[in-house]
Write an enzyme that holds these catalytic residues in place. Sequence first.
Site, short mmCIF file in Angstrom:
data_model
loop_
_atom_site.label_atom_id
_atom_site.label_comp_id
_atom_site.label_asym_id
_atom_site.label_seq_id
_atom_site.Cartn_x
_atom_site.Cartn_y
_atom_site.Cartn_z
N GLY A 95 -17.36 2.74 -12.71
CA GLY A 95 -16.78 3.76 -13.57
C GLY A 95 -15.66 3.26 -14.46
O GLY A 95 -15.62 3.55 -15.67
N THR A 101 -17.24 1.20 -17.53
CA THR A 101 -18.16 1.70 -18.58
C THR A 101 -18.35 3.21 -18.60
O THR A 101 -19.13 3.71 -19.41
CB THR A 101 -19.55 1.05 -18.39
OG1 THR A 101 -20.09 1.46 -17.13
CG2 THR A 101 -19.49 -0.46 -18.46
N GLU A 105 -24.90 0.78 -3.24
CA GLU A 105 -25.93 1.42 -4.06
C GLU A 105 -27.01 0.40 -4.45
O GLU A 105 -28.21 0.67 -4.37
CB GLU A 105 -25.31 2.00 -5.34
CG GLU A 105 -24.53 3.27 -5.15
CD GLU A 105 -23.84 3.69 -6.43
OE1 GLU A 105 -22.96 4.55 -6.35
OE2 GLU A 105 -24.19 3.16 -7.51
#
Length: 799
Positions: free
Chosen positions: A43, A46, A109
């Site tokens: 975050g 970008t 992730e």
Amino acid sequence: MKPSSSSSSLPPSSPSSSSPPLVPPSSSSSQHWIYDVFLSFRGEDTRRTFTDHLYVALDRAGVRTFRDAEGLRRGENIARELLRIIQGCRISVIIFSDKYADSRWCLDELEEIMKCRIKLRQLVFPIFYHVDPSDVRNQTGIFAHAFQKHEAEKTTRWGDKFPEKSQYGTEKIARWRAALKGAADLAGFDIADRHEAEFINNIVEEICRQLTSTYLNVAVYPVAIDSRVEDISKCLGVGFDDAVRMVGIWGMGGIGKTTVAKAIYNKFYHDFDSKSFLADVRETAKDSNGKTTLQERLLSDILRPTKIVVDDVSRGVNVIKERLGSKKVLVIVDDVDDVDQLNALAIHRDSFGQGSRIIITTRDRHLLELLEVDTIHLTQKMNEEEALELFTCHAFQNRCPNEDYTELLRRVVSYCGGLPLALEVLGSFLSKRSIGEWKSTLKKLKKLPHVKIQSKLRISFDSLDEFQRNIFLHICCFFIGMDKNYVIQILEGCGLFAEIEFSVLLQRCLVTVNEKNKLMMHDLLRDMGREVVREESPNRPERRSRLWQQEDVIDVMTDKSGTEETEGLALNLQRSDNMSFSTEAFRNMKRLKLLQLNYVQLTGDCDEFSKKLRWLCLRGFCLQVIPKEFLDEPYLVSIDLQYSNLVRVWEYTRPHVMLKILNLSHSHYLTQSPNVSKLPYLEYLILKDCKSLSEIHVSIGYLHRLTLVNLKDCIILKDLPKSFYRLTSVKTLVLSGCSRFKNLDEDIGKVISLTTLLVSGTSISEIPSSVDRLPHLSYASQQSLKQHIQDVTAGPSSD
């Protein structure tokens, strides 16, 4: 997978574009996706710049995109809800930026995304946003600094005080590294010095193109498909060369040929810009315009969005060759049953461009041989473990069946014989049903095949001509497990051209021949054939062409209700059954050609037997000698009197000019082989295990067509008559186990056709030198003879 344009892809020299992303799962067309795209990003790098611009562009293109992972990150591990969302996205886009690897959550992730790529065949696109792909791959440069921090944090937090947690941290970091390398190896997008707006447009175009790709729904439960796909993929060799390769997928109906073909189509979808899956060719071609319809489908699939109308098959062939001749294509032609269908679609190597791959699925091997495909892949039935899994999925909607059903489940799976069609149909049918209903279904299946399975398997039968159907039905009812050569002789005697028709049945997977040359058939094909016969007269078995069910045969024999419709009858009893019937039962069976009565006692006049008999099998024949009035059937091809009480075969020899097979094996009281002087066409003389047989009748020397003599385990036989050695036609002589057999005449060298000579277990101490002059004697027989002499010379073991 090719990037949307060369300018947006990684440089050709970079390994980042070397490995294409896996295509979505074979059942993706039916999967419920939560989102189209999942955005994984850091975050603070970008969120308000590149990621925001990409999200807006995707949203404008109608792509459902998830980008708010940060709001779901909790504690040490990835949140369950976030896991569900990642798994529910069709495509994952990973935006690698300077500080991406600093985040434990980003790396978690990434690890989950790469798992979904393997397990769910999710598409994954890496985007390298002002970072070097090699730094991502090798964790060098700025990514090396990130991992130094993770290693230091692990040491600070756990050190040596908590070795288990420290080890867990070490393993987790290793998984992150592997995930980074795997992602960086995929074809992706490197912004480099590109304008951001143009770069984003290229990404959105590629994602939209992937989302509009049409994958085929393979199966509700794709069990054991991957291994079969892998085998065929090796034969296809996609990407290995520019040759046009053609592969045939061959197998019986319901075995899973189409399922495998669909999975292959999905696997290689992104390796070909032009592809076509032509389903149900056999059915489509039946229509009056069926072949032109197939031509239009092929052309439209390959040349989309261009639509081409074909009004004539011949013109369509030329159009296919002209328009597709230079294109690299993936074409799958499914369920072909006639070479005209292949010709109409111009399925030949020179019809398509370099690197093309053509796959044909069919039940008929001969079509593939005519086409001269590179490889013919026989689709195998499922093994027990695979069959249990597939059936359980359909019956219980999971892989853990109710324990109360365990025994019934195994019985149903055994009935299905590894045939996926049957496993799916019966699994779905029995789902949500009680144990009582399962038991009732199993009882019914013994009497009547399931209609859906029956109709699918019957397609192959319906494609046969009259002769082929008769042969198939005869095998179903009478000849499974018998020697192929013997059956051919019997059916040739019935005027059925068995030699050529057998090859057709073999090529269409309706029969098989095992390593012992025995005819075999899948149980469900057998049941299908028998059901065809039952349907001839469901309620009046005496009016059927063939009778084999014990209760039906006993009823007809007891009631003496036989009719001219019956061509074959078999009744297999046990020696202890002690059942007797009158020969009057055969009075009206004037067209009976095949008769098997094992351990059945008969009373009455033997003249009642049909004069059209070709096969007479009376195992356990109770008389000591065949009476004069018996065997007055001029067309007999095979007589099988195994396990008989015969002491002598016959006192009066009738001429049987059609007889080719005489089997008296296991007749333990037989002392002499029969006078065979009036059996000029006899080819097989089988006297195995005739323990009292001491003499072979001299008339054997008249059998100039004799090819096999089997005397195995005739334990008191000492020699053969001199007349035997005049037979130049004998190819196989079996003397194994004839423990008192001592003398093999020097004239054995005159039996010039001999290929197999077996003498193990005999008392032969010296092999005649003339054996060396036998021109056709097999290497195996030669070695066996040498081994026998060594064993005899060595004598019994001292151990």
